[in-house]
Design an enzyme around this catalytic site. Sequence first.
Site, PDB file in Angstrom:
ATOM      1  N   ARG A 207     -55.795   8.653  67.184  1.00 15.19           N
ATOM      2  CA  ARG A 207     -55.969   7.671  68.260  1.00 15.19           C
ATOM      3  C   ARG A 207     -55.237   6.354  67.961  1.00 15.19           C
ATOM      4  O   ARG A 207     -54.571   5.792  68.815  1.00 15.19           O
ATOM      5  CB  ARG A 207     -57.467   7.414  68.459  1.00 15.19           C
ATOM      6  CG  ARG A 207     -57.817   6.272  69.388  1.00 15.19           C
ATOM      7  CD  ARG A 207     -57.392   6.556  70.815  1.00 15.19           C
ATOM      8  NE  ARG A 207     -57.674   5.432  71.677  1.00 15.19           N
ATOM      9  CZ  ARG A 207     -58.749   5.343  72.466  1.00 15.19           C
ATOM     10  NH1 ARG A 207     -59.627   6.329  72.507  1.00 15.19           N
ATOM     11  NH2 ARG A 207     -58.928   4.299  73.238  1.00 15.19           N
ATOM     12  N   LYS A 208     -55.387   5.858  66.747  1.00 21.66           N
ATOM     13  CA  LYS A 208     -54.803   4.563  66.411  1.00 21.66           C
ATOM     14  C   LYS A 208     -53.270   4.594  66.464  1.00 21.66           C
ATOM     15  O   LYS A 208     -52.637   3.725  67.055  1.00 21.66           O
ATOM     16  CB  LYS A 208     -55.290   4.133  65.026  1.00 21.66           C
ATOM     17  CG  LYS A 208     -54.391   3.188  64.249  1.00 21.66           C
ATOM     18  CD  LYS A 208     -54.234   1.839  64.893  1.00 21.66           C
ATOM     19  CE  LYS A 208     -53.497   0.849  64.003  1.00 21.66           C
ATOM     20  NZ  LYS A 208     -52.150   1.291  63.604  1.00 21.66           N
ATOM     21  N   VAL A 209     -52.682   5.604  65.817  1.00 20.25           N
ATOM     22  CA  VAL A 209     -51.219   5.701  65.812  1.00 20.25           C
ATOM     23  C   VAL A 209     -50.706   5.914  67.236  1.00 20.25           C
ATOM     24  O   VAL A 209     -49.730   5.283  67.663  1.00 20.25           O
ATOM     25  CB  VAL A 209     -50.745   6.823  64.871  1.00 20.25           C
ATOM     26  CG1 VAL A 209     -49.263   7.108  65.058  1.00 20.25           C
ATOM     27  CG2 VAL A 209     -51.025   6.436  63.420  1.00 20.25           C
ATOM     28  N   CYS A 212     -50.682   2.655  69.073  1.00 19.25           N
ATOM     29  CA  CYS A 212     -49.574   1.791  68.644  1.00 19.25           C
ATOM     30  C   CYS A 212     -48.256   2.245  69.257  1.00 19.25           C
ATOM     31  O   CYS A 212     -47.441   1.425  69.673  1.00 19.25           O
ATOM     32  CB  CYS A 212     -49.455   1.786  67.118  1.00 19.25           C
ATOM     33  SG  CYS A 212     -50.666   0.739  66.305  1.00 19.25           S
TER      34      CYS A 212
END
Length: 275
Positions: A207-209, A212
């Site tokens: 989710r985080k990557v 970004c």
Amino acid sequence: MEYSISNGQIIINNAEHFDPKSIIECGQVFRYQKIESGYKIFSKNLFCSLIYTKDRAIIVSDCLPYFIDYFDLNRDYGDIESALSGYRNLGNAVSYGKGLRILKQDPFETLISFIVSANNNIPRIQGIIERLCAACGENMGDYFAFPTAERLAAKDADFFYKLGAGYRAEYIADTSQKIANGFSLDLSGMSTPEARQRLISLKGVGRKVADCVLLFGYGRKDVFPTDTWIEKVYAERYGENGKDAAKMADRLSGEFGELSGYAQQYLYNYARNHK
DNA sequence: CACCAGGTCTCTC
DNA sequence: GAGAGACATGGT
């Protein structure tokens, strides 16, 4: 943003909404060099020099249209700052980060760069990416381009491991091969949740990557990348420790909507750098 | 020496 | 679907 173009240069006379240090060193881009009067910034197979003084910045490049888009120069950050001023507990971060902008980077370069970024620190991320370019990127004379998916796909995980990528080596190899073999990075026409799911289907992308990449590579501002710094912001903002990064991201992007990406960048910058 | 860094994966229950 | 560990490497 007020800027003018002459002699193959972009000139920004009012630096209120263009602070080079904040823009370049806030962790959204990894491929740059400090020079005495500013920065050299590399993107894809291009580069520009960004020279600046207190109230003036000059961008020099062979490819100005690309960098007008890259620096998002046609967007008015005064509008964004005033829209963000309506939110509680954001004023300090926005005034601290005044002049910050969100760059529009190359999707593939952003994807590989943020795969490398996972559970890693910025100096090391920069080193890995630099070695990746030197080893696989096209030689442009003075510098190396960021490698294309095809060039990366020609190497295997062991090669990236030896470059120091650590356990992300097989993610780089696997993702590059998928893309070289036809996995399209054209996400136009997809909703943000659809686009996110597509990126998450790649190895090394959670989710985080994905958020970004959507923010820095696709210009989607309705995402709120949630890393360890934002977890601290979350705890302070809502008075409780979040457990699941995806749920924290949902709550934060729920609060900030289409301004999420901007709010995130000011808050991240403030949390990481202020005393 | 621990602990952290722009987290994700895999294996359990 | 939630929870626990493993994971390369360099900095503090």
